[in-house]
Design a protein around this motif. Structure first.
Motif, PDB file in Angstrom:
ATOM      1  N   PRO A  64      11.306   7.993  -1.532  1.00  0.00           N
ATOM      2  CA  PRO A  64       9.818   7.081  -2.560  1.00  0.00           C
ATOM      3  C   PRO A  64      10.951   6.935  -3.331  1.00  0.00           C
ATOM      4  O   PRO A  64      10.605   6.117  -3.969  1.00  0.00           O
ATOM      5  CB  PRO A  64       9.139   7.054  -2.419  1.00  0.00           C
ATOM      6  N   THR A  65      11.138   8.237  -3.901  1.00  0.00           N
ATOM      7  CA  THR A  65      11.784   8.213  -5.415  1.00  0.00           C
ATOM      8  C   THR A  65      13.682   8.108  -5.786  1.00  0.00           C
ATOM      9  O   THR A  65      13.699   8.527  -4.300  1.00  0.00           O
ATOM     10  CB  THR A  65      11.533  10.123  -5.561  1.00  0.00           C
TER      11      THR A  65
ATOM     12  N   GLU B 123       3.461   8.638  -1.948  1.00  0.00           N
ATOM     13  CA  GLU B 123       4.084   7.697  -2.335  1.00  0.00           C
ATOM     14  C   GLU B 123       4.997   6.132  -1.859  1.00  0.00           C
ATOM     15  O   GLU B 123       5.732   5.310  -2.068  1.00  0.00           O
ATOM     16  CB  GLU B 123       4.618   7.871  -3.661  1.00  0.00           C
ATOM     17  N   TYR B 124       5.092   6.724  -0.321  1.00  0.00           N
ATOM     18  CA  TYR B 124       5.977   5.532  -0.088  1.00  0.00           C
ATOM     19  C   TYR B 124       5.546   4.176  -0.277  1.00  0.00           C
ATOM     20  O   TYR B 124       4.250   3.920   0.493  1.00  0.00           O
ATOM     21  CB  TYR B 124       6.614   5.203   1.775  1.00  0.00           C
ATOM     22  N   ARG B 125       6.231   3.158   0.153  1.00  0.00           N
ATOM     23  CA  ARG B 125       5.819   1.983  -0.032  1.00  0.00           C
ATOM     24  C   ARG B 125       5.780   0.956   1.016  1.00  0.00           C
ATOM     25  O   ARG B 125       6.921   1.283   1.694  1.00  0.00           O
ATOM     26  CB  ARG B 125       6.279   1.291  -0.933  1.00  0.00           C
ATOM     27  N   TYR B 126       4.548   0.356   2.031  1.00  0.00           N
ATOM     28  CA  TYR B 126       4.524  -0.158   2.890  1.00  0.00           C
ATOM     29  C   TYR B 126       4.083  -1.620   2.446  1.00  0.00           C
ATOM     30  O   TYR B 126       3.206  -1.853   1.729  1.00  0.00           O
ATOM     31  CB  TYR B 126       3.067   0.729   3.520  1.00  0.00           C
ATOM     32  N   TYR B 127       4.721  -2.766   3.285  1.00  0.00           N
ATOM     33  CA  TYR B 127       3.011  -3.945   3.875  1.00  0.00           C
ATOM     34  C   TYR B 127       3.300  -4.196   5.178  1.00  0.00           C
ATOM     35  O   TYR B 127       3.845  -3.710   6.056  1.00  0.00           O
ATOM     36  CB  TYR B 127       4.611  -5.350   3.701  1.00  0.00           C
TER      37      TYR B 127
ATOM     38  N   THR C 150       0.542  -1.137   0.193  1.00  0.00           N
ATOM     39  CA  THR C 150      -0.151   0.473  -0.498  1.00  0.00           C
ATOM     40  C   THR C 150       0.438   0.819  -0.056  1.00  0.00           C
ATOM     41  O   THR C 150       1.965   0.824   0.449  1.00  0.00           O
ATOM     42  CB  THR C 150      -1.194   0.057   1.269  1.00  0.00           C
ATOM     43  N   ARG C 151       0.603   2.181  -0.035  1.00  0.00           N
ATOM     44  CA  ARG C 151       1.305   3.859  -0.321  1.00  0.00           C
ATOM     45  C   ARG C 151       0.731   4.362   0.113  1.00  0.00           C
ATOM     46  O   ARG C 151      -0.938   4.735   0.132  1.00  0.00           O
ATOM     47  CB  ARG C 151       1.364   3.973  -2.245  1.00  0.00           C
ATOM     48  N   ASP C 152       1.469   5.573   0.536  1.00  0.00           N
ATOM     49  CA  ASP C 152       1.107   6.379   1.412  1.00  0.00           C
ATOM     50  C   ASP C 152       0.627   8.288   0.453  1.00  0.00           C
ATOM     51  O   ASP C 152       0.873   7.837  -0.730  1.00  0.00           O
ATOM     52  CB  ASP C 152       1.072   6.864   2.776  1.00  0.00           C
ATOM     53  N   ARG C 153       0.154   9.230   0.590  1.00  0.00           N
ATOM     54  CA  ARG C 153       0.470   9.974   0.120  1.00  0.00           C
ATOM     55  C   ARG C 153       1.450  10.410  -0.346  1.00  0.00           C
ATOM     56  O   ARG C 153       1.503  11.713  -1.852  1.00  0.00           O
ATOM     57  CB  ARG C 153      -0.703  11.488   0.542  1.00  0.00           C
TER      58      ARG C 153
END
Length: 305
Positions: free
Chosen positions: A208-209, A35-39, A30-33
């Motif tokens: 995130p980038t 754009e970090y990816r989380y599991y 899932t991504r937060d606003r």
């Protein structure tokens, strides 16, 4: 919830490999606003399973089949085949150790090197012991161990067209620009065609980038259109090994370890490491070709010690 960078560090899997497992439909993030990816907990457990299986040198294709099936009996069947391969490798290693021990004995009593080596005969004694099981060579899945084949490559000076993207998925963003540029100008049909990529800048744990840059060789006098730019690559000496796309993080780690352990070469931090496409470009760029079938050479710049 665990961020992708944290998962990569904890389980020793590159972020690019984690993204591969997402694209394969095994992992879901899932991504937060920002754009970090989380599991989530379930996907972190899957990452732990992937890392555990790869630590046992289970090939990526087998890991994927096990996780897709989610069936205990099927997992056991697949691991039985892997066990046969491991035992074949172990038996081959044992036979080689016996041959080397015998050779040492012959050398200790020989008057000349030629006399001592005569016991080997015309061909290596273990050559016939390379076993093929289910169409798979005995070394498949060995990427978690030390590299056994590293080439030294002298890259020539080249003129290239370059494009760089910075985003949460810069490889994809670069490809959307470079692939039609290469195909539209039929650059992949030019003599001496080469295609490279590399992180620029590398991924950061708290960002995130990151960046990715691609280069394609161009003929003399070729006018490079915007947003691409022309540049000159000076070439140089590189340590190189081959990989398939899903294993790229592991293979990079192994290549770095090889260079660090080398008595003859050290890494050259003044030059750029590279990833080079080694299969027909149309196939590499095609969405119809599975990532597991896409081949690259990894190139780490080195200098003699």
């Amino acid at each position: 919830m665990m961020r992708i960078g944290e998962a990569a560090r904890q389980f020793g899997i590159s972020t690019r490999t984690l993204r591969y497992w997402e694209e394969a439909g095994i992992l879901v993030s899932t991504r937060d606003r920002n754009e970090y990816r989380y599991y989530d907990e379930e996907n972190v457990a899957l990452i732990a399973q992937i890392a555990a299986l790869r630590s046992l040198q289970v090939p990526i294709s087998v890991v994927e089949a096990i996780l897709r099936s989610r069936d205990v009996a099927e997992a056991a069947r697949l691991l039985e085949s892997h066990l046969v391969r491991l035992r074949s490798d172990a038996a081959r290693g044992t036979r080689l150790a016996v041959v080397v021990g015998d050779l040492i004995g012959h050398l200790s009593s020989a008057r000349t090197l030629a006399e001592g080596l005569r016991s080997l005969g015309a061909s290596p004694p273990a050559a016939a012991d390379d076993v093929v099981v289910d169409g798979t060579g005995p070394t498949e899945g060995s990427t978690m161990s030390a590299l056994t084949h590293v080439r030294l490559v002298q890259l020539p000076a080249l003129t290239v067209a370059a494009y760089r993207a910075v985003s949460a998925q810069p490889e994809d963003d670069c490809s959307r620009v470079m692939n039609p540029f290469v195909v539209g100008n039929r650059l992949d049909e030019q003599p001496g065609f080469r295609f490279f990529g590399f992180n620029n800048p590398d991924p950061s744990p708290n960002e995130p980038t990151y960046g990715y840059e691609m280069w394609v060789t161009i003929p003399d006098g070729f006018e490079v259109p915007e947003p691409l730019r022309g540049r000159r690559f000076d070439g140089g000496l590189y340590a190189s090994t081959s990989t398939q796309l899903p294993e790229i993080g592991e293979r990079w780690q192994a290549l770095v370890r090889w260079v660090r352990a080398s008595e003859d070469y050290s890494a050259d931090s003044c030059r750029q490491w590279l990833e080079e496409t080694t299969m027909p470009f149309a196939a590499f760029a095609s969405d119809d070709v599975d990532d597991g079938d896409k081949q690259l050479d990894l190139l780490l710049p080195v200098v003699p010690r």
